[in-house]
Motif scaffolding. Structure first.
Motif, mmCIF file in Angstrom:
data_model
loop_
_atom_site.group_PDB
_atom_site.id
_atom_site.type_symbol
_atom_site.label_atom_id
_atom_site.label_comp_id
_atom_site.label_asym_id
_atom_site.label_seq_id
_atom_site.Cartn_x
_atom_site.Cartn_y
_atom_site.Cartn_z
ATOM 1 N N GLY A 125 -8.877 -9.013 -0.259
ATOM 2 C CA GLY A 125 -8.367 -10.237 -0.861
ATOM 3 C C GLY A 125 -7.881 -9.994 -2.271
ATOM 4 N N LYS A 126 -6.891 -10.793 -2.681
ATOM 5 C CA LYS A 126 -6.333 -10.692 -4.029
ATOM 6 C C LYS A 126 -7.028 -11.686 -4.945
ATOM 7 N N HIS A 127 -7.597 -11.169 -6.047
ATOM 8 C CA HIS A 127 -8.236 -12.024 -7.051
ATOM 9 C C HIS A 127 -7.268 -12.213 -8.210
ATOM 10 N N ASP A 128 -6.656 -13.366 -8.311
ATOM 11 C CA ASP A 128 -5.684 -13.593 -9.376
ATOM 12 C C ASP A 128 -6.275 -13.384 -10.755
ATOM 13 N N GLU A 129 -7.516 -13.831 -10.941
ATOM 14 C CA GLU A 129 -8.108 -13.752 -12.269
ATOM 15 C C GLU A 129 -8.410 -12.321 -12.669
ATOM 16 N N ASN A 130 -8.419 -11.391 -11.694
ATOM 17 C CA ASN A 130 -8.716 -9.993 -12.002
ATOM 18 C C ASN A 130 -7.464 -9.143 -12.137
ATOM 19 N N LEU A 131 -6.285 -9.779 -12.029
ATOM 20 C CA LEU A 131 -5.067 -9.007 -12.165
ATOM 21 C C LEU A 131 -4.866 -8.650 -13.636
ATOM 22 N N GLY A 132 -4.969 -7.374 -13.906
ATOM 23 C CA GLY A 132 -4.844 -6.955 -15.295
ATOM 24 C C GLY A 132 -3.475 -6.385 -15.574
ATOM 25 N N GLU A 133 -3.447 -5.220 -16.191
ATOM 26 C CA GLU A 133 -2.164 -4.636 -16.571
ATOM 27 C C GLU A 133 -1.332 -4.296 -15.353
ATOM 28 N N HIS A 134 -1.981 -3.913 -14.257
ATOM 29 C CA HIS A 134 -1.236 -3.578 -13.046
ATOM 30 C C HIS A 134 -1.632 -4.547 -11.941
ATOM 31 N N VAL A 135 -2.392 -4.103 -10.963
ATOM 32 C CA VAL A 135 -2.731 -4.949 -9.826
ATOM 33 C C VAL A 135 -4.191 -5.392 -9.879
ATOM 34 N N GLY A 136 -4.850 -5.084 -10.963
ATOM 35 C CA GLY A 136 -6.289 -5.299 -11.008
ATOM 36 C C GLY A 136 -6.932 -3.937 -10.874
ATOM 37 N N SER A 137 -7.848 -3.593 -11.772
ATOM 38 C CA SER A 137 -8.316 -2.214 -11.864
ATOM 39 C C SER A 137 -8.949 -1.720 -10.583
ATOM 40 N N ARG A 138 -9.791 -2.534 -9.944
ATOM 41 C CA ARG A 138 -10.468 -2.069 -8.735
ATOM 42 C C ARG A 138 -9.486 -1.906 -7.591
ATOM 43 N N LEU A 139 -8.619 -2.886 -7.407
ATOM 44 C CA LEU A 139 -7.632 -2.817 -6.338
ATOM 45 C C LEU A 139 -6.678 -1.660 -6.554
ATOM 46 N N GLU A 140 -6.224 -1.475 -7.783
ATOM 47 C CA GLU A 140 -5.312 -0.370 -8.064
ATOM 48 C C GLU A 140 -5.986 0.967 -7.792
ATOM 49 N N SER A 141 -7.253 1.091 -8.165
ATOM 50 C CA SER A 141 -7.972 2.337 -7.903
ATOM 51 C C SER A 141 -8.056 2.621 -6.413
ATOM 52 N N VAL A 142 -8.295 1.580 -5.607
ATOM 53 C CA VAL A 142 -8.358 1.758 -4.157
ATOM 54 C C VAL A 142 -6.999 2.189 -3.618
ATOM 55 N N VAL A 143 -5.924 1.538 -4.077
ATOM 56 C CA VAL A 143 -4.580 1.864 -3.586
ATOM 57 C C VAL A 143 -4.216 3.296 -3.926
ATOM 58 N N ARG A 144 -4.546 3.718 -5.137
ATOM 59 C CA ARG A 144 -4.203 5.085 -5.541
ATOM 60 C C ARG A 144 -5.038 6.123 -4.791
ATOM 61 N N MET A 145 -6.283 5.779 -4.466
ATOM 62 C CA MET A 145 -7.178 6.744 -3.829
ATOM 63 C C MET A 145 -6.970 6.835 -2.329
ATOM 64 N N LEU A 146 -6.781 5.700 -1.675
ATOM 65 C CA LEU A 146 -6.821 5.653 -0.212
ATOM 66 C C LEU A 146 -5.454 5.959 0.381
ATOM 67 N N HIS A 147 -5.408 6.856 1.329
ATOM 68 C CA HIS A 147 -4.160 7.190 2.015
ATOM 69 C C HIS A 147 -4.109 6.484 3.366
ATOM 70 N N ARG A 148 -4.313 5.190 3.317
ATOM 71 C CA ARG A 148 -4.280 4.353 4.517
ATOM 72 C C ARG A 148 -3.549 3.055 4.159
ATOM 73 N N PRO A 149 -2.954 2.390 5.148
ATOM 74 C CA PRO A 149 -2.314 1.097 4.867
ATOM 75 C C PRO A 149 -3.338 0.091 4.356
ATOM 76 N N ILE A 150 -2.921 -0.720 3.375
ATOM 77 C CA ILE A 150 -3.795 -1.726 2.784
ATOM 78 C C ILE A 150 -3.097 -3.078 2.833
ATOM 79 N N LEU A 151 -3.743 -4.041 3.450
ATOM 80 C CA LEU A 151 -3.234 -5.405 3.510
ATOM 81 C C LEU A 151 -3.934 -6.226 2.431
ATOM 82 N N ILE A 152 -3.159 -6.656 1.439
ATOM 83 C CA ILE A 152 -3.683 -7.453 0.337
ATOM 84 C C ILE A 152 -3.378 -8.913 0.649
ATOM 85 N N THR A 153 -4.421 -9.707 0.831
ATOM 86 C CA THR A 153 -4.243 -11.058 1.349
ATOM 87 C C THR A 153 -4.194 -12.101 0.231
#
Length: 280
Positions: A125-153
């Motif tokens: 899920g997308k947390h609007d309040e956690n969107l920082g400089e990019h996509v939100g630090s935790r979400l961005e870290s997952v996207v950069r690390m994981l080599h699998r499709p990610i559905l952000i809802t």
């Protein structure tokens, strides 16, 4: 690489993430697993308050604070178990045969790294309040690390009826076309191909290849080639054509994939009313 893994945390986006996970599981005919990770940074297993000993401190008070932190962690874990059970029941009601659940006390990024080989699709899920400089630090870290499709809802679930794939002719987006063509996730849904660039023969050739690839797989595949600012063009097209889901390649060096890294991403993710599927 077989499961649809859906992350839930009890926030207001968890219900929609649960529903999108169930939707994807049924479309892909893949097992569904719900994941709850209690971050150690927020809920340490043991509190170390020794650094707080100072003027006016009392050992008994420190022990009481440590006990309260420990109790808080136990309650959070118990709450997570209840959330996981509620998610399973909701998915069963949606028609998923035997959803499973997993709870961890640690790091979400590290947990997903350990599970990567068993992930077919990750739903977050997308947390609007956690969107920082990019996509939100935790979400961005997952996207950069994981080599699998990610559905952000988004916070509300709507079964997708029309899909848009942001295409630039790069290897990543060509692979994305082939992934969409070969996957049952969007079968039977129109898949719009949108390219931002110059109106030249090379770009038309790339779009024709993508359209033919999708049409050969049975997709209706409208194409569009526009010039202009990436964020505005994609958002305008999405709105004008009632697109329910945006598919994009994550990271790289092309104009569309750079869009996934800077402030433009933050704006689109914050304002998007549709989920985004990031392909790696």
């Amino acid at each position: 690489m077989s499961h649809v893994i859906t992350c839930i945390d009890g926030s207001d986006v968890s219900t929609a993430a649960c529903d999108y996970g169930a939707w994807a599981s049924l479309r892909l005919d893949a097992p569904l697993e719900f994941l709850h990770v209690l971050e150690k940074t927020e809920y340490p297993e043991q509190s170390n308050l020794s650094g707080n000993i100072g003027l006016g401190s009392r050992e008994a008070l420190l022990e009481e604070l440590a006990a309260l932190d420990e109790k808080r962690g136990r309650l959070a874990l118990e709450q997570g178990k209840l959330m996981l059970e509620a998610a399973r029941e909701r998915a069963i009601a949606d028609g998923v045969a035997a959803p499973t659940s997993r709870q961890r006390h640690g790091s979400l990024v590290e947990t997903l790294a350990e599970m990567e080989d068993d992930i077919r699709l990750l739903v977050m899920g997308k947390h609007d309040e956690n969107l920082g400089e990019h996509v939100g630090s935790r979400l961005e870290s997952v996207v950069r690390m994981l080599h699998r499709p990610i559905l952000i809802t988004t916070p509300e679930f709507t079964p997708p009826q029309r899909v848009m794939l942001a295409f630039d002719g790069s290897d990543t987006t060509r692979k994305g076309v082939e992934m969409v063509a070969g996957s049952p996730l969007f079968r039977g849904l129109p898949c719009h191909l949108v390219m931002i660039g110059s109106d030249n023969a090379a770009n038309h050739e790339q779009l024709d290849w993508a359209r033919r690839t999708l049409e050969a797989a049975g997709f209706e595949a409208p194409v569009a080639l526009h010039s202009g600012e990436v964020e505005r063009v994609l958002c305008d097209y999405r709105s004008a054509n009632n697109i329910d889901l945006l598919v994009m390649g994550a990271y790289g060096h092309s104009v569309i994939r750079r869009f996934l890294v800077g402030s433009t991403t933050t704006n689109v993710m914050r304002n998007a009313s549709v989920p985004v599927l990031l392909l790696r």
